[in-house]
Scaffold this motif. Structure first.
Motif, short mmCIF file in Angstrom:
data_model
loop_
_atom_site.label_atom_id
_atom_site.label_comp_id
_atom_site.label_asym_id
_atom_site.label_seq_id
_atom_site.Cartn_x
_atom_site.Cartn_y
_atom_site.Cartn_z
N ASN A 58 3.05 4.70 -3.41
CA ASN A 58 3.53 5.43 -2.24
C ASN A 58 4.65 4.66 -1.54
N VAL A 59 5.89 5.01 -1.84
CA VAL A 59 7.04 4.33 -1.25
C VAL A 59 7.18 4.64 0.24
N LYS A 60 6.79 5.82 0.67
CA LYS A 60 6.89 6.18 2.09
C LYS A 60 5.94 5.33 2.93
N PHE A 61 4.71 5.17 2.48
CA PHE A 61 3.76 4.33 3.19
C PHE A 61 4.29 2.90 3.29
N PHE A 62 4.81 2.40 2.19
CA PHE A 62 5.36 1.04 2.15
C PHE A 62 6.50 0.90 3.15
N PRO A 78 15.48 -1.55 -3.16
CA PRO A 78 14.41 -2.42 -3.68
C PRO A 78 13.01 -1.87 -3.47
N GLN A 79 12.81 -1.07 -2.43
CA GLN A 79 11.51 -0.42 -2.23
C GLN A 79 11.22 0.50 -3.42
N GLN A 80 12.22 1.29 -3.77
CA GLN A 80 12.04 2.21 -4.89
C GLN A 80 11.88 1.46 -6.21
N ASP A 81 12.62 0.36 -6.37
CA ASP A 81 12.49 -0.47 -7.58
C ASP A 81 11.07 -1.02 -7.72
N LEU A 82 10.49 -1.46 -6.60
CA LEU A 82 9.13 -1.99 -6.63
C LEU A 82 8.14 -0.90 -7.03
N MET A 83 8.29 0.29 -6.49
CA MET A 83 7.39 1.38 -6.84
C MET A 83 7.58 1.79 -8.31
N GLN A 85 8.41 -0.25 -10.65
CA GLN A 85 7.74 -1.31 -11.41
C GLN A 85 6.23 -1.07 -11.45
N PHE A 86 5.65 -0.68 -10.33
CA PHE A 86 4.22 -0.34 -10.31
C PHE A 86 3.93 0.86 -11.20
N ALA A 87 4.79 1.88 -11.14
CA ALA A 87 4.58 3.09 -11.94
C ALA A 87 4.69 2.78 -13.43
N ARG A 88 5.60 1.88 -13.82
CA ARG A 88 5.75 1.51 -15.22
C ARG A 88 4.49 0.84 -15.77
N LEU A 89 3.81 0.09 -14.91
CA LEU A 89 2.57 -0.55 -15.35
C LEU A 89 1.44 0.46 -15.52
N GLY A 90 1.59 1.61 -14.89
CA GLY A 90 0.58 2.65 -15.00
C GLY A 90 -0.44 2.55 -13.89
N THR A 91 -1.46 3.36 -14.01
CA THR A 91 -2.54 3.34 -13.03
C THR A 91 -3.70 2.56 -13.64
N PRO A 92 -4.23 1.60 -12.91
CA PRO A 92 -5.35 0.83 -13.46
C PRO A 92 -6.56 1.72 -13.69
N TRP A 139 -0.31 -2.02 12.75
CA TRP A 139 -0.35 -3.00 11.68
C TRP A 139 0.91 -2.88 10.85
N GLN A 140 1.37 -4.01 10.31
CA GLN A 140 2.58 -4.01 9.50
C GLN A 140 2.42 -4.98 8.34
N ILE A 141 3.26 -4.77 7.32
CA ILE A 141 3.27 -5.64 6.14
C ILE A 141 4.29 -6.75 6.39
N ASP A 142 3.83 -7.99 6.37
CA ASP A 142 4.70 -9.14 6.61
C ASP A 142 5.19 -9.80 5.34
N GLU A 143 4.40 -9.68 4.28
CA GLU A 143 4.77 -10.34 3.04
C GLU A 143 4.09 -9.64 1.88
N LEU A 144 4.78 -9.60 0.75
CA LEU A 144 4.23 -9.00 -0.46
C LEU A 144 4.67 -9.84 -1.64
N ASN A 145 3.71 -10.30 -2.41
CA ASN A 145 4.01 -11.04 -3.64
C ASN A 145 3.32 -10.31 -4.79
N PHE A 146 4.11 -10.03 -5.81
CA PHE A 146 3.61 -9.31 -6.98
C PHE A 146 4.00 -10.10 -8.22
N THR A 147 3.01 -10.47 -9.02
CA THR A 147 3.28 -11.22 -10.25
C THR A 147 2.55 -10.54 -11.40
#
Length: 152
Positions: A58-62, A78-83, A85-92, A139-147
């Motif tokens: 969900n890019v809008k929520f992000f 970059p928001q869209q690029d991150l989403m 990247q998540f979509a390419r990995l698929g749904t767990p 509430w807000q997102i201050d940091e996101l690390n994805f590996t």
């Protein structure tokens, strides 16, 4: 019958002290209640961030919940690029189980939370760490690390 002026004065002081103690007790109860509520909301928000990113992409929520510093780090592209990247990995196969907690810098103020999860995608695993805070109003997102791990 005459009442001693000194005993009348000490009685008034005692009443004032009791009133002040009651007010302090009420203030502490309110602050403690507010702290518990903030901890619950922060825990729910941290887990919701991971759920929205991993399961719904969900890019809008992000975008709606980024802190000002994160808006500079993740402008729209970059928001869209991150989403993507998540979509390419698929749904767990199963929803991620985020672990984390909310802490307060001072005893009742400046709430921050850090949430971590390991996601097992069909082709590889990934680690996601999210830091959230509640500076003013929401509430807000201050940091996101994805590996992501290397493909299997």
């Amino acid at each position: 019958m005459k009442i001693n002026q000194r005993s009348k004065s000490s009685g008034q002081i005692l009443v004032i002290v009791i009133i002040l103690l009651v007010l302090l007790g009420i203030a502490y109860w309110w602050l403690d209640s507010n702290k518990r509520q903030m901890m619950r909301e922060g825990d729910q928000f941290g887990r919701q961030v991971i759920q929205e990113l991993i399961m719904q992409h969900n890019v809008k929520f992000f975008a709606d919940h980024l802190s000002p510093a994160m808006r500079l780090q993740y402008p729209p592209s970059p928001q869209q690029d991150l989403m993507t990247q998540f979509a390419r990995l698929g749904t767990p196969p199963s929803p991620p189980n985020a672990a984390g907690d909310v802490v307060f810098q001072s005893h009742f103020l400046e709430s921050n939370g850090v949430f971590d999860t390991h996601v097992n995608y069909p082709t590889r695993g990934a680690d996601i760490n999210v830091a959230v805070s509640h500076p003013v109003g929401r509430w807000q997102i201050d940091e996101l690390n994805f590996t992501a791990e290397m493909p299997r």
